[in-house]
Design a protein around this motif. Structure first.
Motif, short mmCIF file in Angstrom:
data_model
loop_
_atom_site.label_atom_id
_atom_site.label_comp_id
_atom_site.label_asym_id
_atom_site.label_seq_id
_atom_site.Cartn_x
_atom_site.Cartn_y
_atom_site.Cartn_z
N VAL A 51 -5.20 9.45 -7.78
CA VAL A 51 -6.57 8.93 -7.73
C VAL A 51 -6.74 7.91 -8.85
O VAL A 51 -6.43 8.20 -10.02
N GLY A 52 -7.21 6.72 -8.52
CA GLY A 52 -7.39 5.70 -9.54
C GLY A 52 -8.45 4.69 -9.17
O GLY A 52 -9.06 4.77 -8.10
N PRO A 53 -8.71 3.72 -10.06
CA PRO A 53 -9.73 2.70 -9.79
C PRO A 53 -9.35 1.86 -8.57
O PRO A 53 -8.18 1.58 -8.34
N GLY A 54 -10.37 1.48 -7.81
CA GLY A 54 -10.14 0.68 -6.61
C GLY A 54 -10.73 -0.70 -6.68
O GLY A 54 -11.43 -1.05 -7.64
N ARG A 55 -10.46 -1.47 -5.64
CA ARG A 55 -10.93 -2.85 -5.59
C ARG A 55 -12.24 -2.99 -4.84
O ARG A 55 -12.93 -3.99 -4.96
N SER A 56 -12.58 -2.00 -4.00
CA SER A 56 -13.78 -2.10 -3.17
C SER A 56 -14.93 -1.35 -3.82
O SER A 56 -14.81 -0.82 -4.92
N GLY A 57 -16.04 -1.27 -3.09
CA GLY A 57 -17.19 -0.55 -3.62
C GLY A 57 -17.22 0.91 -3.27
O GLY A 57 -18.12 1.62 -3.68
N GLY A 58 -16.22 1.39 -2.50
CA GLY A 58 -16.22 2.78 -2.08
C GLY A 58 -14.89 3.44 -2.30
O GLY A 58 -14.19 3.17 -3.28
N GLU A 60 -11.02 4.32 -0.82
CA GLU A 60 -9.97 3.86 0.09
C GLU A 60 -8.76 4.77 -0.06
O GLU A 60 -8.43 5.18 -1.17
N THR A 61 -8.09 5.07 1.06
CA THR A 61 -6.90 5.91 1.01
C THR A 61 -5.66 5.07 1.27
O THR A 61 -5.70 4.08 2.00
N TYR A 62 -4.56 5.48 0.66
CA TYR A 62 -3.28 4.78 0.78
C TYR A 62 -2.20 5.82 1.09
O TYR A 62 -2.01 6.76 0.32
N PRO A 63 -1.48 5.67 2.21
CA PRO A 63 -0.46 6.66 2.55
C PRO A 63 0.79 6.52 1.70
O PRO A 63 1.01 5.49 1.05
N ALA A 64 1.60 7.57 1.73
CA ALA A 64 2.90 7.50 1.07
C ALA A 64 3.69 6.31 1.61
O ALA A 64 3.62 5.99 2.79
N GLY A 65 4.42 5.68 0.73
CA GLY A 65 5.20 4.51 1.12
C GLY A 65 4.52 3.18 0.88
O GLY A 65 5.15 2.13 0.99
N THR A 66 3.21 3.20 0.54
CA THR A 66 2.51 1.95 0.26
C THR A 66 3.09 1.30 -0.99
O THR A 66 3.32 1.96 -2.00
N ARG A 67 3.33 0.03 -0.90
CA ARG A 67 3.94 -0.70 -2.01
C ARG A 67 2.89 -1.28 -2.96
O ARG A 67 1.76 -1.57 -2.57
N GLY A 68 3.30 -1.43 -4.20
CA GLY A 68 2.48 -2.11 -5.20
C GLY A 68 3.35 -3.08 -5.96
O GLY A 68 4.59 -2.96 -5.96
N SER A 69 2.73 -4.06 -6.59
CA SER A 69 3.49 -5.08 -7.30
C SER A 69 2.80 -5.42 -8.61
O SER A 69 1.57 -5.36 -8.74
N PHE A 70 3.62 -5.78 -9.61
CA PHE A 70 3.10 -6.24 -10.90
C PHE A 70 3.33 -7.74 -11.08
O PHE A 70 3.34 -8.23 -12.21
N ARG A 71 3.52 -8.44 -9.97
CA ARG A 71 3.73 -9.90 -10.07
C ARG A 71 2.54 -10.60 -10.71
O ARG A 71 2.71 -11.60 -11.41
N ARG A 91 -1.30 -3.66 3.37
CA ARG A 91 -2.08 -3.41 2.16
C ARG A 91 -1.16 -3.07 1.01
O ARG A 91 -0.11 -2.46 1.18
N THR A 92 -1.56 -3.44 -0.19
CA THR A 92 -0.82 -3.11 -1.39
C THR A 92 -1.69 -2.26 -2.30
O THR A 92 -2.92 -2.27 -2.22
N LEU A 93 -1.04 -1.51 -3.18
CA LEU A 93 -1.77 -0.63 -4.08
C LEU A 93 -2.60 -1.43 -5.09
O LEU A 93 -2.11 -2.41 -5.65
N PRO A 94 -3.82 -1.01 -5.37
CA PRO A 94 -4.54 -1.59 -6.52
C PRO A 94 -3.80 -1.23 -7.80
O PRO A 94 -2.99 -0.29 -7.82
N TYR A 95 -4.09 -1.95 -8.88
CA TYR A 95 -3.26 -1.84 -10.07
C TYR A 95 -3.20 -0.43 -10.63
O TYR A 95 -2.16 0.02 -11.11
N GLY A 96 -4.31 0.31 -10.57
CA GLY A 96 -4.32 1.67 -11.12
C GLY A 96 -3.36 2.59 -10.37
O GLY A 96 -2.61 3.36 -10.99
N LEU A 97 -3.38 2.53 -9.05
CA LEU A 97 -2.46 3.35 -8.27
C LEU A 97 -1.02 2.87 -8.43
O LEU A 97 -0.09 3.67 -8.36
N ALA A 98 -0.83 1.56 -8.65
CA ALA A 98 0.53 1.05 -8.90
C ALA A 98 1.09 1.64 -10.20
O ALA A 98 2.26 2.01 -10.27
#
Length: 237
Positions: A51-58, A60-71, A91-98
């Motif tokens: 569980v971490g900070p998100g990009r939207s106002g509500g 959002e769920t992300y399934p296993a296997g979702t990628r994130g990037s620090f580019r 979809r990519t992970l928001p920075y907190g979930l990454a």
């Protein structure tokens, strides 16, 4: 039911490749995070929710296997949430979930099914707590990795400049985390947290809902404010 939780800050600077020459400044926080996440994995949950900070106002769920990037932070480094096939949908992970995925990838014993929940800054506390209660009922043994920073207004050079209310706010949160005090976390002032640029308020209140009645004990492993931002690490079990 909730059996364990690890609470960590989520600045991308936790990743040494991003911090580069400044990496030693967060070495203690990084080590505390490793300890908390290691204890979380050792609880052997049936389901692990990041569980971490998100990009939207509500929410959002992300399934296993979702990628994130620090580019976006100047580093060609990718992470993936948990094991298993790569999640589709683009979809990519928001920075907190990454950051959470990066922490989990460094724990050898973490083989539990993983999913992510991102909490937008505007999500009301009541909705956060209700989401936590829903998550704890989803499996017999649920564990949570909860990402979020304290106030970003601790010093004159902080991202949000200096606010005299910032340090007392973070101190209250630290006491709540040390005591696994769900009531105190659930009662955090949403407007003040927004003013102080506290990214952890929503995720902490999801945990507050999930941990109601669980009788968990807490241990505060790290408390500091490098770069003028409050960082806290705790372990609940």
């Amino acid at each position: 039911m909730l059996v364990a939780a690890a609470l960590c800050p989520c600045p991308p600077l936790l990743v040494p490749e991003i911090a580069a020459g400044a990496a030693p400044e967060l070495a203690s926080a990084r080590a505390a995070c490793a300890e908390a996440v290691g204890a979380l994995a050792a609880s052997r949950p049936d389901r692990l929710v990041v569980v971490g900070p998100g990009r939207s106002g509500g929410l959002e769920t992300y399934p296993a296997g979702t990628r994130g990037s620090f580019r976006g932070f100047g580093v060609e480094l990718e992470v993936r949430l948990g094991e298993g096939p790569e999640a589709g949908g683009g979809r990519t992970l928001p920075y907190g979930l990454a950051v959470g995925a990066w922490l989990l990838a460094r724990v050898d014993r973490c083989a539990s099914p993983v999913e992510g929940v991102a909490v937008g800054q505007e999500t009301p506390g009541a909705r956060c707590r209700a989401a936590g209660r829903e998550l704890r009922e989803s499996s017999d043994r649920v564990a949570m990795l909860v990402l979020g920073d304290g106030s970003a207004c601790r010093t004159l050079k902080a991202p949000g400049y200096l606010d005299a209310r910032a340090e007392p706010f973070d101190a209250d949160v630290a006491r709540a985390l040390a005591a696994a005090d769900t009531g105190a976390l659930g009662a955090l002032d949403e407007e003040l947290a927004r003013t102080l640029r506290v990214s952890g308020r929503g995720p902490w209140q999801v945990l507050a809902g999930a941990a109601e009645g669980a009788s968990l004990g807490g241990a505060l492993l790290y408390e500091g404010a490098p770069y003028g931002v409050g960082y806290l690490v705790a372990s609940w079990s």
